[in-house]
Design a protein around this motif. Structure first.
Motif, short mmCIF file in Angstrom:
data_model
loop_
_atom_site.label_atom_id
_atom_site.label_comp_id
_atom_site.label_asym_id
_atom_site.label_seq_id
_atom_site.Cartn_x
_atom_site.Cartn_y
_atom_site.Cartn_z
N UNK A 95 -2.18 2.87 8.94
CA UNK A 95 -1.52 1.60 8.64
C UNK A 95 -1.45 0.70 9.88
N UNK B 150 -2.60 5.83 -0.66
CA UNK B 150 -3.35 4.70 -0.11
C UNK B 150 -3.72 3.66 -1.16
N UNK C 152 -1.31 -5.82 3.44
CA UNK C 152 -0.31 -5.20 2.57
C UNK C 152 0.89 -4.68 3.36
N UNK C 153 2.02 -4.61 2.66
CA UNK C 153 3.20 -3.94 3.20
C UNK C 153 3.06 -2.44 2.97
N UNK C 154 3.95 -1.69 3.65
CA UNK C 154 3.89 -0.23 3.51
C UNK C 154 4.93 0.23 2.48
N UNK D 69 -3.02 -3.22 15.10
CA UNK D 69 -1.81 -4.02 15.38
C UNK D 69 -1.58 -4.17 16.88
N UNK E 126 0.84 -1.19 0.00
CA UNK E 126 0.00 0.00 0.00
C UNK E 126 0.88 1.25 0.00
N UNK F 196 7.19 -3.70 6.87
CA UNK F 196 6.14 -3.42 7.87
C UNK F 196 4.82 -3.79 7.22
N UNK F 197 4.08 -4.70 7.87
CA UNK F 197 2.92 -5.33 7.24
C UNK F 197 1.67 -5.07 8.07
N UNK F 198 0.59 -4.71 7.41
CA UNK F 198 -0.69 -4.52 8.10
C UNK F 198 -1.63 -5.66 7.75
N UNK F 199 -2.03 -6.40 8.75
CA UNK F 199 -2.98 -7.50 8.54
C UNK F 199 -4.33 -6.95 8.10
N UNK F 200 -4.69 -5.80 8.68
CA UNK F 200 -5.98 -5.19 8.35
C UNK F 200 -6.05 -4.85 6.86
N UNK F 201 -4.93 -4.35 6.32
CA UNK F 201 -4.91 -3.97 4.91
C UNK F 201 -4.44 -5.12 4.03
#
Lengths: 201, 346
Positions: B183, A147, A179-181, B187, A142, A172-177
């Motif tokens: 983001x 975004x 996706x990585x940043x 978490x 992402x 850095x990974x967001x489970x919610x998205x």
């Protein structure tokens, strides 16, 4: 092997058939088919009669895993042409899923992330989902600025497919998205981005 | 004491300045001459008069201007304020905590009247006088966390506690040092600290988490954190990095004193009574190097600390490019004399 030690990235511990599950839902993509085939080899075929398999061949179509999966004779085998109908079908499955259903996902990381997103939406605790990474190490990223999400990123930096900024892929990974940043790599001196380097083949 | 609120900006023409009074009360974060990586927690209790620790929720001369800047950020990007659905009880906890502290410690500026669940909140500096029903979000113009954090300095994260972990499940984050709430929301503690270098390996986060899981109501705790920012810009978000990043190339030996700002976060953590969540306040203070060196002890100490910074930390804080210019400029304020222990001016 995926890069280790990224604290925010889920651990993909591998498919592990739970003998007590009342029903199994396998959501597989590409080489992820082989993860289930290997499990059948190791654990036997008993669970297949109470299994539903949703499969997306994607880049692995020439390997005809669909034929092998279908030949396992699960209760349900269903193949999607693309991700969108697969997600549609997955929602229908989860809508009707009963207590005791075990979800397992195998495929590329971007695929696992998107399936998990839907599962979490339906109230499944992500700790209870069995996942196995198979196939390409490409990342779903992402752009932190616009975004927009870019799938199958294999290089860093890479141009955001939405706003065009060259993005560094952060670990850095967001489970919610799912996706990585991605962060603009030449923000301080625009135009100085290094050449893309193949990082996630 | 009645505070005279400054009219100033944190963007474009950057008219932000500290008064002499505010310089003396700046929370200088270094209690010794060399950099030390530590969790450095201490009880958040009232400290010296005329310091930022005098009141536990500090209101200063930048209050009105900071709230105006926050409103601008939210207009551009509403995702800076988010709360997951299960956090509503915690939102009310936060509203109560901030209103009570501001009203108690700054009665000239804020008044809270409670008549059962009917509350009246008066915020004179911002011209607000609202009556609402505590617990009924429909009686406020914004959800409770957004409502009160549009009227309180600092960034605010509400952290839920479950499964022996802390979860970043709500926040108002417009003055951040390069991290994204959008983001990181959802978490856990280890995940949102994922990108921080070195600290995981030396067990800093394991100890900090253990400590915070046991945080007790009525016993808030605090620590100072710091970085440096070019220009007094509050919104140094990753979202806008491509807009503020070029500032870092504008620093010269001639302008470094006015352009480079020490950015200190007074982080305080509060156990909330109804939700058992934790409120994490990240209050940002800015001071230019020129303002800072008017306190001789700080002028001596800062270059010594900057010299001792490990390269990974300098990189993480975004200082690599300008560290030599800062150290050169600061050198003339370090006569080599010993400095006294602790953070306060002599």
């Amino acid at each position: 092997m995926l890069v280790q030690g990224i604290k925010s990235r889920p651990e993909y511990k591998g498919l592990d058939i739970d003998p007590h599950a009342k029903r199994h839902l396998f959501v597989l993509e590409g080489e992820g088919a082989q993860a289930l085939i290997d499990e059948v080899g190791a654990k036997g075929r008993d669970f297949l009669a109470k299994s539903e398999i949703l499969y997306l061949a994607a880049g692995a179509a020439p390997k005809a895993y669909d034929v092998t999966l279908s030949a396992l004779s699960p209760d349900v085998f269903w193949q999607a042409s693309t991700l969108q109908p697969l997600l549609f079908r997955l929602r229908a499955c989860l809508e009707q899923a009963r207590m005791g259903t075990r979800l397992s996902i195998a495929g590329t990381e971007g695929f696992i992330g998107q399936i998990m997103q839907v599962a979490i939406e339906y109230g499944i605790d992500y700790h209870s989902i069995h996942t196995e990474h198979r196939g390409s190490m490409a990342r779903r990223v992402q752009c932190v600025h616009c975004k927009g999400i870019t799938d199958n990123v294999t290089t860093s930096p890479f141009p955001c497919s939405h706003c065009g900024l060259p993005l560094l892929v952060r670990d850095h990974y967001s489970r919610r998205l799912g996706a990585f940043q991605g962060v603009n790599i030449d923000a301080e001196e625009p135009g100085t981005a290094p050449e893309p380097e193949e990082m996630f083949p | 004491m009645t505070i005279t609120f400054r009219s100033e900006t944190f963007r474009d023409d950057f008219t932000f300045r500290n008064s002499l009074y505010n310089i003396k009360r700046f929370p200088f974060p270094f209690d010794r001459d060399e950099y030390m990586y530590s969790v450095n927690m201490e009880p958040h209790i009232r400290g010296k008069a005329d310091s930022v620790f005098e009141n536990l929720i500090d209101v200063d001369e930048h209050y009105v201007a900071e709230m105006q800047d926050r409103a601008l950020v939210l207009k551009e990007d509403p995702l800076r304020c988010q709360a997951l659905p299960h956090m509503m009880t915690a939102q009310w906890d936060v509203l109560e905590l901030l209103m009570e502290h501001q009203a108690q410690d700054y009665p000239e500026h804020f008044t809270l009247e409670k008549n059962g669940d009917r509350w009246r909140w008066v915020n004179r500096p911002m011209g607000i006088d609202d009556t609402f029903t505590f617990g009924d979000a429909a009686t406020l113009p914004y959800p409770p966390m957004e409502y009160i954090t549009r009227q309180a300095q600092g960034d605010f994260c509400i952290v839920d506690q479950r499964d022996n972990n802390l979860w970043m499940d709500a926040g108002m984050v417009t003055t951040q040092a390069d991290w994204s709430l959008d983001f990181d929301i959802g978490m856990n503690f280890m995940e949102w600290h994922g990108p921080v270098p070195l600290a995981h390996q030396i067990g800093v986060f394991d100890r900090a988490l253990k400590f915070l899981l046991n945080l007790q109501q009525g016993k808030p705790t605090r620590r100072l954190n710091w970085t440096m920012t070019v220009n007094p810009r509050l919104d140094t978000s990753p979202e806008n990095y491509h807009k503020w990043g070029p500032d870092r190339t504008t620093v010269t030996p001639e302008n470094v004193g006015d352009k480079m700002h020490l950015r200190v976060e007074l982080q305080s953590l509060w156990r909330l009574p109804r939700s058992n969540a934790i409120l994490f306040v990240i209050r940002c203070y800015l001071i230019s190097l020129s303002e800072l060196v008017t306190v001789p002890k700080w002028g001596r100490r800062l270059p010594r600390v900057l010299k001792s910074l490990p390269p990974e930390i300098a990189d993480y804080k975004g200082l690599t490019r300008n560290r030599p210019i800062m150290i050169d400029w600061l050198a003339k304020y370090d006569d080599g004399a010993p400095t006294s222990a602790g953070i306060y001016p002599d």
